[in-house]
Scaffold this motif. Sequence first.
Motif, PDB file in Angstrom:
ATOM      1  N   THR A 139       0.833  -1.206   0.000  1.00  0.00           N
ATOM      2  CA  THR A 139       0.000   0.000   0.000  1.00  0.00           C
ATOM      3  C   THR A 139       0.864   1.251   0.000  1.00  0.00           C
ATOM      4  O   THR A 139       0.614   2.201  -0.756  1.00  0.00           O
ATOM      5  CB  THR A 139      -0.942  -0.001   1.230  1.00  0.00           C
ATOM      6  N   LEU A 140       1.892   1.269   0.840  1.00  0.00           N
ATOM      7  CA  LEU A 140       2.788   2.427   0.906  1.00  0.00           C
ATOM      8  C   LEU A 140       3.556   2.606  -0.405  1.00  0.00           C
ATOM      9  O   LEU A 140       3.717   3.729  -0.893  1.00  0.00           O
ATOM     10  CB  LEU A 140       3.749   2.270   2.083  1.00  0.00           C
ATOM     11  N   ALA A 141       4.004   1.517  -0.994  1.00  0.00           N
ATOM     12  CA  ALA A 141       4.731   1.588  -2.264  1.00  0.00           C
ATOM     13  C   ALA A 141       3.815   2.061  -3.384  1.00  0.00           C
ATOM     14  O   ALA A 141       4.212   2.881  -4.225  1.00  0.00           O
ATOM     15  CB  ALA A 141       5.338   0.228  -2.594  1.00  0.00           C
ATOM     16  N   ALA A 142       2.573   1.557  -3.411  1.00  0.00           N
ATOM     17  CA  ALA A 142       1.631   1.970  -4.456  1.00  0.00           C
ATOM     18  C   ALA A 142       1.309   3.452  -4.337  1.00  0.00           C
ATOM     19  O   ALA A 142       1.231   4.171  -5.346  1.00  0.00           O
ATOM     20  CB  ALA A 142       0.350   1.135  -4.367  1.00  0.00           C
ATOM     21  N   ASN A 143       1.150   3.939  -3.114  1.00  0.00           N
ATOM     22  CA  ASN A 143       0.868   5.351  -2.921  1.00  0.00           C
ATOM     23  C   ASN A 143       2.058   6.203  -3.349  1.00  0.00           C
ATOM     24  O   ASN A 143       1.896   7.289  -3.918  1.00  0.00           O
ATOM     25  CB  ASN A 143       0.478   5.614  -1.467  1.00  0.00           C
ATOM     26  N   THR A 144       3.271   5.706  -3.106  1.00  0.00           N
ATOM     27  CA  THR A 144       4.478   6.393  -3.568  1.00  0.00           C
ATOM     28  C   THR A 144       4.473   6.502  -5.091  1.00  0.00           C
ATOM     29  O   THR A 144       4.722   7.572  -5.652  1.00  0.00           O
ATOM     30  CB  THR A 144       5.732   5.629  -3.101  1.00  0.00           C
ATOM     31  N   ALA A 145       4.182   5.389  -5.752  1.00  0.00           N
ATOM     32  CA  ALA A 145       4.141   5.386  -7.216  1.00  0.00           C
ATOM     33  C   ALA A 145       3.066   6.335  -7.732  1.00  0.00           C
ATOM     34  O   ALA A 145       3.282   7.060  -8.710  1.00  0.00           O
ATOM     35  CB  ALA A 145       3.909   3.965  -7.724  1.00  0.00           C
TER      36      ALA A 145
END
Length: 199
Positions: A138-144
């Motif tokens: 979730t954190l990585a997707a939000n970063t992207a």
Amino acid sequence: MSEPSIAESMPPPAPGAADYLALDFVNSAIALPGGVFVDALGTPASANRWLHERGLAPADAGVQEMCATQLRSLREHIRALFAARVAGLPVLPAALSAVNDALSRAPTADLLYWDDKTGPYRAAPCPTNAILDHALATLAANTADLLTGPDADRLTDCGSAPCNRYLLRHGRRHWCSTRCGDRARAARAYARRTRPASP
């Protein structure tokens, strides 16, 4: 006198943190004046609390040090991506790989398992691993989403040393909080008053 809690030490959320969990995540470790460093993911208990407060884990998830270490590692890789974006520099391949690895950790569907007596069935993987994998993904997707979306050009770092937080710039504002803005203005005023006169 007792030490202030993490919550008491943290300034209010930086502009954009309510819209992008990734901003809130990278700002979970901050440098404050006087050499003070506050890390909301510094212990397993504080990492569990941070995840729970953001709906990424139940209150009793039982985050262990290994999980907290993985969260802190991803945070540093995302900080590296933000720093590269803000400075217009090439990104470190390790940072990009770490975010892509986190993106691929959470399965999008229940996995297929096989029971010797009852045959095939589908289920989510081990709940403890799934909690951390889901949080990291979730954190990585939000970063992207932030780095590739319309707000990417507004991403900047706080312009008040020693603060190390990131924010989404609104107009000319480039401070993460009123406290940082006041500190930067005071430093500029002091520099003007103490500047030697020109000959």
